[in-house]
Design a protein around this motif. Sequence first.
Motif, short mmCIF file in Angstrom:
data_model
loop_
_atom_site.label_atom_id
_atom_site.label_comp_id
_atom_site.label_asym_id
_atom_site.label_seq_id
_atom_site.Cartn_x
_atom_site.Cartn_y
_atom_site.Cartn_z
N ALA A 64 -1.47 -2.86 -9.70
CA ALA A 64 -2.12 -2.00 -8.70
C ALA A 64 -1.15 -0.93 -8.20
O ALA A 64 -1.53 0.24 -8.04
N ILE A 65 0.10 -1.29 -7.98
CA ILE A 65 1.09 -0.32 -7.52
C ILE A 65 1.36 0.73 -8.59
O ILE A 65 1.42 1.93 -8.31
N SER A 66 1.50 0.28 -9.84
CA SER A 66 1.80 1.22 -10.93
C SER A 66 0.64 2.19 -11.17
O SER A 66 0.86 3.32 -11.62
N GLU A 67 -0.57 1.75 -10.86
CA GLU A 67 -1.75 2.61 -11.02
C GLU A 67 -2.05 3.41 -9.76
O GLU A 67 -3.08 4.09 -9.67
N SER A 74 8.42 1.22 -0.03
CA SER A 74 7.50 1.70 1.01
C SER A 74 8.05 2.95 1.69
O SER A 74 7.30 3.72 2.30
N ARG A 75 9.41 3.12 1.62
CA ARG A 75 10.09 4.25 2.26
C ARG A 75 9.85 4.27 3.78
O ARG A 75 9.82 5.35 4.39
N ASN A 76 9.68 3.09 4.35
CA ASN A 76 9.48 2.99 5.80
C ASN A 76 10.56 2.06 6.36
O ASN A 76 10.46 0.84 6.26
N GLY A 94 0.82 -1.21 0.00
CA GLY A 94 0.00 0.00 0.00
C GLY A 94 0.85 1.26 0.00
O GLY A 94 0.58 2.21 -0.75
N LEU A 95 1.90 1.27 0.82
CA LEU A 95 2.80 2.42 0.86
C LEU A 95 3.59 2.55 -0.44
O LEU A 95 3.82 3.67 -0.92
#
Length: 237
Positions: free
Chosen positions: A192-195, A149-151, A101-102
């Motif tokens: 889903a991530i690319s969109e 995710s950058r987390n 999701g991130l």
Amino acid sequence: MRRLLPVKLDNYKPLRDVVFESLREAIIKGILKPGERLMELQLAEELGVSRTPVREALRKLELEGLVVMLPRRGAYVAGLSAKDIADIFEVRAALEALAAGLAAERITEEELEALERSLVELAEVMETNDLEAIVSLDTRFHEIIYRASRNDRLVQIISNLQDQIHRFRLTTLSRPGRTRETIEEHKKIVEAISERQAELAAQLAREHIENAESNLLASLLQEGENDSRDSAGRRPQ
């Protein structure tokens, strides 16, 4: 019968660390199997070292949860109960969903390109049935998403599960048809991530891990049935 290769000395690492990494790899790859007793003398002879670095390595492996030390009985490769598997996959599903999701919100074009490339490479390797290469590419796919995710905290928590996750990957991806299913699931996650559809990416990532858990349990059940046949002889027709 010798199963472990003699260790190769590394000028930059203490011998105990080299022995630890050799035993850790053997456990993760299933060379040393869950429930198997680990005899210091036998391991030392196979690895070509004294018992001292083996003893130190076993203690470290115990801290990582890969080895169990039983009083007056010795060391054993840690097994995994159905509850252990459920607990680990429950945590992993939540973390993978969060990461995906991130990533849908924060991923770079270069990382998207890397994800797409990993899909192609996994499809190519699938035709060779090279399990180690398949597992390596599957691992890389998920690591790209973790980074995207950058987390940093999330990445650190997931890394603490990597040894157990790798053991699971070897079992699930060796199951006939699972690699092809994995590629299709990966494709949907990448789309889903690319969109930039964060909720959908998280949902698909969770379903991907739940499917992996189902395949693992099916594989373990089949192994148990095969072991029963071996111990009881051929079943009557």
